[in-house]
Write a protein that holds these residues in place. Structure first.
Motif, short mmCIF file in Angstrom:
data_model
loop_
_atom_site.label_atom_id
_atom_site.label_comp_id
_atom_site.label_asym_id
_atom_site.label_seq_id
_atom_site.Cartn_x
_atom_site.Cartn_y
_atom_site.Cartn_z
N GLY A 49 -15.52 103.15 67.69
CA GLY A 49 -16.57 104.15 67.48
C GLY A 49 -17.14 104.66 68.80
N PHE A 50 -18.23 105.43 68.68
CA PHE A 50 -18.88 106.03 69.86
C PHE A 50 -20.21 105.35 70.11
CE2 PHE A 50 -16.64 109.58 67.69
CZ PHE A 50 -15.65 109.79 68.63
N LEU A 51 -20.61 105.33 71.38
CA LEU A 51 -21.96 104.87 71.70
C LEU A 51 -22.93 105.96 71.26
CD1 LEU A 51 -21.45 103.32 75.26
CD2 LEU A 51 -21.59 102.14 73.05
N PRO A 52 -23.98 105.62 70.48
CA PRO A 52 -24.91 106.64 69.98
C PRO A 52 -25.51 107.51 71.07
CG PRO A 52 -25.29 104.55 68.88
CD PRO A 52 -24.32 104.26 69.99
N SER A 53 -25.75 106.94 72.24
CA SER A 53 -26.37 107.71 73.33
C SER A 53 -25.42 108.73 73.95
CB SER A 53 -26.88 106.75 74.42
OG SER A 53 -25.79 105.99 74.95
N ARG A 113 -15.98 110.92 79.22
CA ARG A 113 -15.39 109.86 78.40
C ARG A 113 -16.45 108.81 78.12
NH1 ARG A 113 -10.38 107.22 80.72
NH2 ARG A 113 -10.01 106.81 78.51
N GLY A 114 -16.30 108.13 77.00
CA GLY A 114 -17.25 107.10 76.64
C GLY A 114 -17.14 105.89 77.55
N ALA A 115 -18.26 105.18 77.66
CA ALA A 115 -18.27 104.01 78.55
C ALA A 115 -17.38 102.88 78.03
CB ALA A 115 -19.71 103.51 78.70
N GLY A 117 -16.37 102.33 63.25
CA GLY A 117 -15.37 103.32 63.56
C GLY A 117 -16.00 104.69 63.80
N ALA A 118 -15.16 105.70 63.99
CA ALA A 118 -15.64 107.03 64.34
C ALA A 118 -15.14 108.04 63.32
CB ALA A 118 -15.18 107.42 65.73
#
Length: 458
Positions: free
Chosen positions: A396-400, A411-413, A448-449
């Motif tokens: 999934g993605f980090l909400p921030s 790109r996501g952390a 998940g995303a």
């Protein structure tokens, strides 16, 4: 996009110049009418005064050596009939007063015979005096008989006041007509520039054809410079396209060769340090190759967006084809890729771009989901829109980071250990927005995303 700095308006400047000229002309018209009216009124009064004085002079008779004057009624009535004015007269034989008002001033004409006129004050009122003279024979010889007729000016002043109001109305009417004409003239003068502006604004970013429409001679240098600029810009864009395609080709081909040789060397090597270095090399090559590929895809998307085609796209068929193209890659990672829902939907747009956007979403889902994960693709059509959803059971993605992920090279952390360029979501967002839709990114409740492409149907 930075807007050009405005420095006034040509239409406003032209309109103000025309209005200023109209105002000056209106003032000139007012004073000219005033002057002409005053002169006409003055000449008219002088003519009547002269006629009255001559009428009196013509009634003079010499009898027994004396001058007798039978004052005709019409001599003064013609003045009284013109306006409600007071009338005065005086008859003199040279310096000798004969009849009338003794104190009435006498107009003296310099330079010879003929009527003489003077404006003065008599009995507390402004008057206009006309004096005529004629040589008469007397017992003492030839002498001059002078007749002076005067009329007050109050009626003339009232007439001039009326004329002044009329002339002011004429000047105001002239100015209003001039305002209307100035607006028409300014609009007509600026219309070629407006047409050129509208013609250029209707063009797409890639439409760099020279301006061929006829323009006024004053705009020829501007259009010539604009055509020259667009020609240079077209050449620059064409070189950029060629450079991107050539650079991507020349980078990806050598990288594929180097990667193959590195894999062969890794399999043959027995030294752990060497195998580790070769593994890192292969990873770096994969990263560079993917970045070059997505840069090429992004450049292709950018150029096609400038010439966006509008074809009928069967989204359900496009989803099926995209899933089948991605399935071999998902099977290599032991990831299940299935179509959950597939409604029938048709939209208008560029099929190549829409498929490229969907393939980027599927590629991201396969790349970031762990082995054994599930990826579901759904197409749901409603009365107003059609939505393609790609849902996975990955990290999934980090909400921030949700709002920043569609930006270029972002790109996501939690994905830094995976090869990627940060352009997949950017490409998908640019494509869907060019078709009037929306890209939505969210996390699913069970983990998940979920990334959605929303297409308007109307």
């Amino acid at each position: 996009m930075r807007r050009a700095t405005a420095n006034g308006s040509l239409r406003r400047r032209l309109l103000l110049s025309l209005l200023a000229s109209s105002a000056v002309l209106a003032i000139v018209v007012y004073f000219v009418v005033q002057s002409v009216a005053r002169q006409v009124a003055q000449d008219s009064q002088d003519n009547v005064l002269t006629a009255s004085a001559l009428s009196i002079l013509d009634s003079a008779r010499l009898s027994s050596g004396e001058i007798t004057i039978d004052l005709p009624y019409s001599a003064l009535s013609m003045l009284d009939s013109i306006s409600d004015e007071r009338v005065f007269y005086a008859i003199r034989l040279e310096d000798t007063f004969l009849s009338g008002y003794a104190d009435l001033p006498q107009a003296v004409r310099s330079g010879g015979a003929g009527p003489a006129y003077v404006s003065t004050v008599f009995l507390g009122e402004e008057v206009r005096v006309a004096t005529v003279g004629r040589r008469v024979s007397t017992d003492t010889g030839q002498r001059y008989l002078h007749v002076s007729v005067a009329q007050t000016l109050s009626g003339q002043k009232q007439a001039l006041a009326r004329i002044s109001r009329t002339s002011m109305g004429i000047g105001a009417g002239f100015f209003l007509v001039s305002v209307l004409l100035a607006g028409i003239i300014s609009r007509s003068t600026i219309r070629p520039l407006d047409r050129l502006t509208a013609s250029m604004s209707r063009r797409g970013p890639r439409d760099l054809r020279p301006v061929a429409a006829p323009v006024p001679s004053e705009m020829v240098p501007l259009v010539t410079s604009l055509n020259s600029f667009m020609r240079r810009l077209h050449q620059s864009l064409r070189r950029s396209e060629d450079f991107i395609a050539e650079a991507a080709h020349r980078v990806r081909t050598p990288l594929a060769v180097v990667r193959t040789k590195a894999e062969v060397a890794e399999r043959k090597s027995t030294d752990p340090e060497t195998r580790k270095a070769l593994t890192e090399m292969i990873r770096a090559i994969d990263d560079s190759s993917r970045t070059a590929g997505q840069l090429l895809d992004h450049a292709m998307v950018t150029f096609r967006l400038d010439h966006l085609t509008r074809e009928e796209i069967a989204l359900h068929r496009l989803v099926e084809e995209s899933v089948e193209r991605t399935r071999p890659t998902s099977e290599l990672k032991d990831i299940t890729l299935d179509i959950a829902d597939l409604d029938t939907a048709t939209v208008k747009g560029d099929p190549i771009l829409v498929q490229n956007a969907l393939l980027n979403l599927l590629d991201n889902a396969v790349k970031y989901a762990p082995a054994g994960a599930d990826i579901k693709v759904a197409l749901n059509a409603g009365p107003q829109d059609a939505v393609i959803r790609v849902t996975d059971t990955g990290p999934g993605f980090l909400p921030s980071e949700l709002s920043a992920l569609p930006k270029r090279f972002t790109r996501g952390a939690n994905t830094q250990s995976i090869v990627g360029s940060g352009l997949g979501l950017t490409i998908a967002k640019e494509v869907i927005e060019a078709h009037g839709g929306t890209l939505k990114i969210a996390n699913t409740t069970g983990g998940g995303a979920c990334v959605s492409l929303l297409f308007p149907l109307s």
